[in-house]
Design an enzyme around this catalytic site. Structure first.
Site, PDB file in Angstrom:
ATOM      1  N   HIS A  50       0.827  -1.203   0.000  1.00  0.00           N
ATOM      2  CA  HIS A  50       0.000   0.000   0.000  1.00  0.00           C
ATOM      3  C   HIS A  50       0.869   1.263   0.000  1.00  0.00           C
ATOM      4  CE1 HIS A  50      -3.858  -2.163   1.633  1.00  0.00           C
ATOM      5  NE2 HIS A  50      -3.412  -2.664   0.495  1.00  0.00           N
ATOM      6  N   GLU A  52       1.326   3.746   2.076  1.00  0.00           N
ATOM      7  CA  GLU A  52       2.109   4.068   3.274  1.00  0.00           C
ATOM      8  C   GLU A  52       3.396   3.247   3.334  1.00  0.00           C
ATOM      9  OE1 GLU A  52      -2.279   3.851   4.716  1.00  0.00           O
ATOM     10  OE2 GLU A  52      -1.111   3.220   2.979  1.00  0.00           O
ATOM     11  N   CYS A  86      -1.814  -1.326   7.365  1.00  0.00           N
ATOM     12  CA  CYS A  86      -0.880  -0.188   7.395  1.00  0.00           C
ATOM     13  C   CYS A  86      -0.924   0.525   8.744  1.00  0.00           C
ATOM     14  CB  CYS A  86      -1.217   0.781   6.272  1.00  0.00           C
ATOM     15  SG  CYS A  86      -0.936   0.068   4.646  1.00  0.00           S
ATOM     16  N   ARG A 185     -11.442   4.296 -21.234  1.00  0.00           N
ATOM     17  CA  ARG A 185     -11.524   2.838 -21.057  1.00  0.00           C
ATOM     18  C   ARG A 185     -10.415   2.328 -20.129  1.00  0.00           C
ATOM     19  NH1 ARG A 185     -12.611   0.432 -27.168  1.00  0.00           N
ATOM     20  NH2 ARG A 185     -14.690   1.353 -27.460  1.00  0.00           N
ATOM     21  N   THR A 197     -25.741  -3.251 -30.151  1.00  0.00           N
ATOM     22  CA  THR A 197     -24.448  -2.597 -30.405  1.00  0.00           C
ATOM     23  C   THR A 197     -23.391  -3.634 -30.755  1.00  0.00           C
ATOM     24  OG1 THR A 197     -24.973  -0.748 -28.964  1.00  0.00           O
ATOM     25  CG2 THR A 197     -22.652  -1.143 -29.377  1.00  0.00           C
ATOM     26  N   LEU A 205     -13.895  -3.464 -27.644  1.00  0.00           N
ATOM     27  CA  LEU A 205     -13.979  -2.763 -26.348  1.00  0.00           C
ATOM     28  C   LEU A 205     -12.675  -2.834 -25.549  1.00  0.00           C
ATOM     29  CD1 LEU A 205     -17.580  -3.858 -25.186  1.00  0.00           C
ATOM     30  CD2 LEU A 205     -16.930  -1.871 -26.561  1.00  0.00           C
ATOM     31  N   LEU A 288     -28.619   2.691 -22.970  1.00  0.00           N
ATOM     32  CA  LEU A 288     -28.301   3.983 -22.336  1.00  0.00           C
ATOM     33  C   LEU A 288     -29.565   4.639 -21.778  1.00  0.00           C
ATOM     34  CD1 LEU A 288     -25.768   5.192 -25.021  1.00  0.00           C
ATOM     35  CD2 LEU A 288     -25.255   5.224 -22.583  1.00  0.00           C
TER      36      LEU A 288
END
Length: 342
Positions: A50, A52, A86, A185, A197, A205, A288
């Site tokens: 991470h 930290e 952490c 993307r 589509t 994609l 959509l």
């Protein structure tokens, strides 16, 4: 004022990993000794150290740590995952002070990290640049608080409001805007299209015009009409196929059975279960519009080609909202919407 400056640096560092940390949040960290940065780091990807820990490891003289302040854009974690907590490392090293941007609403953290540090007698300040730190992790917070992915609607339309010419694909956005779309993307966790589509455009994609990780592909295809040799099924990315026929996992393709009734809420629950933190809804118009009608979106990006008239074809979705920003890129106008402003 200094605290804001160092937290801003944490945000800048965290943004370097956009699109690479899912399902983890974006986090940056800076270590300061006597007004001088002696260490900094950010979380690169899930499973790796991470922010930290990366910041601590970058400090050359570790003897300075007990007299230093560690800044972190998100509350230090308090649980064992792929890496140790952490908060325990900060306690162990005995930092003089900890400054946190935003608290972590994830139920495994949610104040526990801060409490571990405070109970060790270390001074903790939180809520510095909180709004900016929450915005940095809008996907992470939406996912954990609303139990659904962060939703971005995106489409390109002609000047007279069509998505295609006579229901056949046509190039609407220019090359610069295409590059922007591919960056989008790369930044987001997943991308979604409906049956029509996929059949009309045969899209892959994937990320091509920029560097980045391919998003998870989501296909809504209730009757499994899209042929298996279409690009959306290639092995370039994990693909989730929501349908009403079969439930199966095969290599990178996962068929997930879902009912048509109450489809959108059921889909959101399924994507939450799959740990998908953000989704670009890329089409088609019917899909959509379903999200718009359900009021289920966080951002929308509409690309309009001001010089292109198509006269007939698929009508663009109707979004009854005002953009908070417009940007002109050659003959294209990009309009940005937020559900907060709708």
């Amino acid at each position: 004022m200094q605290d804001e400056l160092y937290l801003q640096r944490c945000i800048e560092l965290a943004q370097k990993a956009l699109g690479r940390t899912y399902p983890n949040p974006l986090v940056g960290s800076v270590i300061v000794y006597k007004d001088e940065i002696i260490g900094e780091g950010y979380h690169h990807k899930a499973g790796e150290p991470h922010a930290e820990i990366n910041a601590i490891n970058s400090v050359i003289d570790k003897d300075l740590i007990p007299e230093s302040t560690i800044y972190v854009s998100l509350e230090p974690c308090a649980h064992y995952g792929k890496t140790p907590p952490c908060a325990l490392k900060i306690k162990e090293l005995g930092f003089k002070k900890v400054v946190i941007g935003a608290m972590d609403s994830h139920d495994k953290v949610n104040g526990k990290g801060k409490k571990i540090i405070q109970d060790a007698g270390i001074e903790v300040i939180s809520g510095i640049l909180e709004k900016e730190c929450i915005a940095l992790n809008k996907r992470f917070f939406t996912y954990h608080e609303k139990k659904r992915p962060y939703i971005i609607l995106k489409w390109a339309e002609s000047a007279d409001g069509f998505l295609d010419k006579d229901f056949k694909p046509v190039s609407i956005s220019n090359s610069l805007v295409n590059q922007f779309v591919h960056q989008l993307r790369a930044d987001e966790h997943a991308i979604l299209v409906g049956t029509q589509t996929a059949l009309n455009d045969n899209p892959s994609l994937t990320v091509r015009n920029v560097e980045g990780i391919n998003p998870v592909r989501i296909l809504i295809d209730f009757d499994l009409k899209v042929p298996i040799d279409f690009k959306i099924y290639n092995n370039e990315a994990k693909t989730l196929v929501f349908n009403s026929i079969k439930e199966e996992e095969k290599d990178h393709i996962h068929w997930i059975k879902i009912e048509k009734d109450n489809f959108i809420p059921t889909l959101m629950s399924a994507l939450y279960k799959e740990q998908i933190q953000s989704v670009i809804i890329e089409g088609g118009s019917f899909t959509l519009q379903q999200f718009i009608n359900a009021g289920l979106w966080d951002e929308a990006i509409v690309i309009k080609n001001e010089n292109l008239k198509l006269d007939s074809g698929t009508k663009a979705p109707h979004l009854d909202s005002k953009p908070f920003k417009n940007q002109t890129v050659r003959d294209n106008t990009l309009s940005f919407y937020s559900s907060d402003n709708s």
